[in-house]
Design a protein around this motif. Structure first.
Motif, PDB file in Angstrom:
ATOM      1  N   VAL A   1     -11.718   9.455   1.740  1.00  0.00           N
ATOM      2  CA  VAL A   1     -10.649   9.129   1.417  1.00  0.00           C
ATOM      3  C   VAL A   1     -10.178   8.112   0.876  1.00  0.00           C
ATOM      4  O   VAL A   1     -10.129   6.807   0.718  1.00  0.00           O
ATOM      5  CB  VAL A   1      -9.575  10.457   0.962  1.00  0.00           C
ATOM      6  N   ALA A   2      -9.750   7.650   2.087  1.00  0.00           N
ATOM      7  CA  ALA A   2      -9.505   6.376   3.444  1.00  0.00           C
ATOM      8  C   ALA A   2      -9.800   4.937   2.589  1.00  0.00           C
ATOM      9  O   ALA A   2      -9.706   4.233   2.132  1.00  0.00           O
ATOM     10  CB  ALA A   2      -8.481   6.253   4.479  1.00  0.00           C
ATOM     11  N   ARG A   3     -11.693   5.556   2.790  1.00  0.00           N
ATOM     12  CA  ARG A   3     -12.570   4.463   3.072  1.00  0.00           C
ATOM     13  C   ARG A   3     -12.711   3.980   1.410  1.00  0.00           C
ATOM     14  O   ARG A   3     -13.561   2.633   1.439  1.00  0.00           O
ATOM     15  CB  ARG A   3     -13.714   5.159   3.341  1.00  0.00           C
ATOM     16  N   ARG A   4     -13.127   4.986   0.191  1.00  0.00           N
ATOM     17  CA  ARG A   4     -13.642   5.175  -1.049  1.00  0.00           C
ATOM     18  C   ARG A   4     -11.832   4.286  -1.989  1.00  0.00           C
ATOM     19  O   ARG A   4     -12.433   3.822  -2.845  1.00  0.00           O
ATOM     20  CB  ARG A   4     -13.228   5.996  -1.731  1.00  0.00           C
ATOM     21  N   LEU A   5     -10.161   4.146  -0.989  1.00  0.00           N
ATOM     22  CA  LEU A   5      -9.571   3.566  -1.663  1.00  0.00           C
ATOM     23  C   LEU A   5      -9.533   2.621  -2.058  1.00  0.00           C
ATOM     24  O   LEU A   5      -8.620   2.175  -3.207  1.00  0.00           O
ATOM     25  CB  LEU A   5      -8.197   3.749  -0.978  1.00  0.00           C
ATOM     26  N   PRO A   6      -9.992   1.627  -1.206  1.00  0.00           N
ATOM     27  CA  PRO A   6     -10.101  -0.437  -1.402  1.00  0.00           C
ATOM     28  C   PRO A   6     -10.472  -0.539  -3.104  1.00  0.00           C
ATOM     29  O   PRO A   6     -10.327  -1.353  -3.891  1.00  0.00           O
ATOM     30  CB  PRO A   6     -10.119  -1.173  -0.902  1.00  0.00           C
ATOM     31  N   SER A   7     -11.212   0.655  -4.054  1.00  0.00           N
ATOM     32  CA  SER A   7     -12.354   0.108  -5.245  1.00  0.00           C
ATOM     33  C   SER A   7     -11.067   0.516  -5.952  1.00  0.00           C
ATOM     34  O   SER A   7     -12.169   0.498  -7.334  1.00  0.00           O
ATOM     35  CB  SER A   7     -13.172   1.605  -4.371  1.00  0.00           C
ATOM     36  N   ILE A   8      -9.928   1.058  -5.825  1.00  0.00           N
ATOM     37  CA  ILE A   8      -9.411   1.978  -6.921  1.00  0.00           C
ATOM     38  C   ILE A   8      -8.471   0.585  -7.059  1.00  0.00           C
ATOM     39  O   ILE A   8      -7.408   0.202  -5.265  1.00  0.00           O
ATOM     40  CB  ILE A   8      -8.634   2.787  -6.235  1.00  0.00           C
ATOM     41  N   GLU A   9      -8.343   0.053  -8.732  1.00  0.00           N
ATOM     42  CA  GLU A   9      -7.572  -0.883  -8.283  1.00  0.00           C
ATOM     43  C   GLU A   9      -5.957  -0.720  -8.455  1.00  0.00           C
ATOM     44  O   GLU A   9      -5.572   0.015  -8.640  1.00  0.00           O
ATOM     45  CB  GLU A   9      -7.305  -1.427  -9.396  1.00  0.00           C
ATOM     46  N   GLY A  10      -5.033  -1.152  -7.964  1.00  0.00           N
ATOM     47  CA  GLY A  10      -3.653  -1.755  -7.956  1.00  0.00           C
ATOM     48  C   GLY A  10      -2.785  -1.085  -6.814  1.00  0.00           C
ATOM     49  O   GLY A  10      -2.007  -0.369  -6.623  1.00  0.00           O
ATOM     50  N   LEU A  11      -3.750  -0.425  -6.121  1.00  0.00           N
ATOM     51  CA  LEU A  11      -3.302   0.544  -4.522  1.00  0.00           C
ATOM     52  C   LEU A  11      -3.029  -0.497  -3.438  1.00  0.00           C
ATOM     53  O   LEU A  11      -2.507   0.229  -2.317  1.00  0.00           O
ATOM     54  CB  LEU A  11      -4.427   1.203  -4.180  1.00  0.00           C
ATOM     55  N   ASP A  12      -3.010  -1.231  -3.698  1.00  0.00           N
ATOM     56  CA  ASP A  12      -2.857  -2.736  -2.815  1.00  0.00           C
ATOM     57  C   ASP A  12      -1.693  -2.380  -2.020  1.00  0.00           C
ATOM     58  O   ASP A  12      -1.738  -2.932  -0.380  1.00  0.00           O
ATOM     59  CB  ASP A  12      -2.905  -4.399  -3.174  1.00  0.00           C
ATOM     60  N   ALA A  13      -0.411  -1.829  -2.974  1.00  0.00           N
ATOM     61  CA  ALA A  13       0.807  -1.745  -1.497  1.00  0.00           C
ATOM     62  C   ALA A  13       1.338  -0.465  -1.317  1.00  0.00           C
ATOM     63  O   ALA A  13       2.353  -0.728  -0.294  1.00  0.00           O
ATOM     64  CB  ALA A  13       2.347  -2.584  -2.195  1.00  0.00           C
ATOM     65  N   MET A  14       0.099  -0.090  -1.252  1.00  0.00           N
ATOM     66  CA  MET A  14       0.535   2.130  -0.814  1.00  0.00           C
ATOM     67  C   MET A  14      -0.156   2.332   0.726  1.00  0.00           C
ATOM     68  O   MET A  14      -0.661   1.151   0.878  1.00  0.00           O
ATOM     69  CB  MET A  14      -1.359   2.641  -1.504  1.00  0.00           C
ATOM     70  N   GLU A  15       1.307   2.684   1.175  1.00  0.00           N
ATOM     71  CA  GLU A  15       0.985   2.845   2.669  1.00  0.00           C
ATOM     72  C   GLU A  15       0.171   4.184   2.652  1.00  0.00           C
ATOM     73  O   GLU A  15       0.694   5.137   2.257  1.00  0.00           O
ATOM     74  CB  GLU A  15       2.386   3.244   3.525  1.00  0.00           C
TER      75      GLU A  15
END
Length: 185
Positions: free
Chosen positions: A127-141
């Protein structure tokens, strides 16, 4: 933005309304409120605006959006319990598997994610590897949670996230992570 179930629950908590009372206040049926609060259906756009306006008038805000992705629903309840001790502006949502979690992440754009490492199907590391492909999550910890004591698992999780907590989770530890995120740290 609060999810509909969280929004309805917060409004009811602040007003002291039962589901029937909130239904009367909004001019909808009791089963409609029940369905919204249990996440079985979503209000139409006009009703959602009415809920949001009511929440705003009651000074209900969501300043920290937290998502828990864990196949054990108890984890989400523990995070919710810790959130109550942190601040009323912490909104906690949950997903029970990695696929659902990716969808919810894309929809909610949470600021803080508690992500279980070991889940059937799509595990937390994937899941963590795939998260960068989702827009708007840059600030998510991302804070991984795991029952594993394996050094390899802990190192892999630490490399992909902002922290790792081991189960059983402690309320004070969770609250500390949320306070730090709420204060922008």
């Amino acid at each position: 933005m609060l999810s509909t179930p969280e929004l309805v629950a917060r409004i009811r908590a602040v007003t002291g309304d039962t589901q029937e009372g909130l239904a009367r206040r909004l001019g909808v049926s009791y089963p409609t409120i029940n369905s919204w609060e249990r996440g079985r259906s979503e209000p139409h756009a006009r009703r959602r605006r009415e809920l949001e306006e009511l929440a705003e008038s009651l000074d209900i805000r969501s300043e920290l959006s937290v998502l828990v992705i864990d196949d054990d629903p108890v984890t989400a309840e523990i995070v919710r319990a810790a959130a109550v001790d942190v601040d009323a502006s912490v909104a906690v949502s949950s997903a029970l598997d990695g696929w659902e979690g990716l969808v919810v992440c894309g929809a909610l754009k949470p600021r803080l994610l508690f992500l279980d490492v070991m889940m059937p199907g799509l595990d937390g590391l994937e899941v963590a590897r795939r998260l960068p492909s989702i827009e708007g999550l840059d600030a998510m910890e991302i804070v991984f949670v795991t029952a594993s004591g394996s050094t390899t698992v802990l190192e892999r999780a630490a490399a992909l996230g902002n922290g790792v907590l081991t189960k059983p989770l402690e309320l004070d530890q969770l609250a500390g992570v949320m306070r730090t995120a709420l204060n922008g740290g």
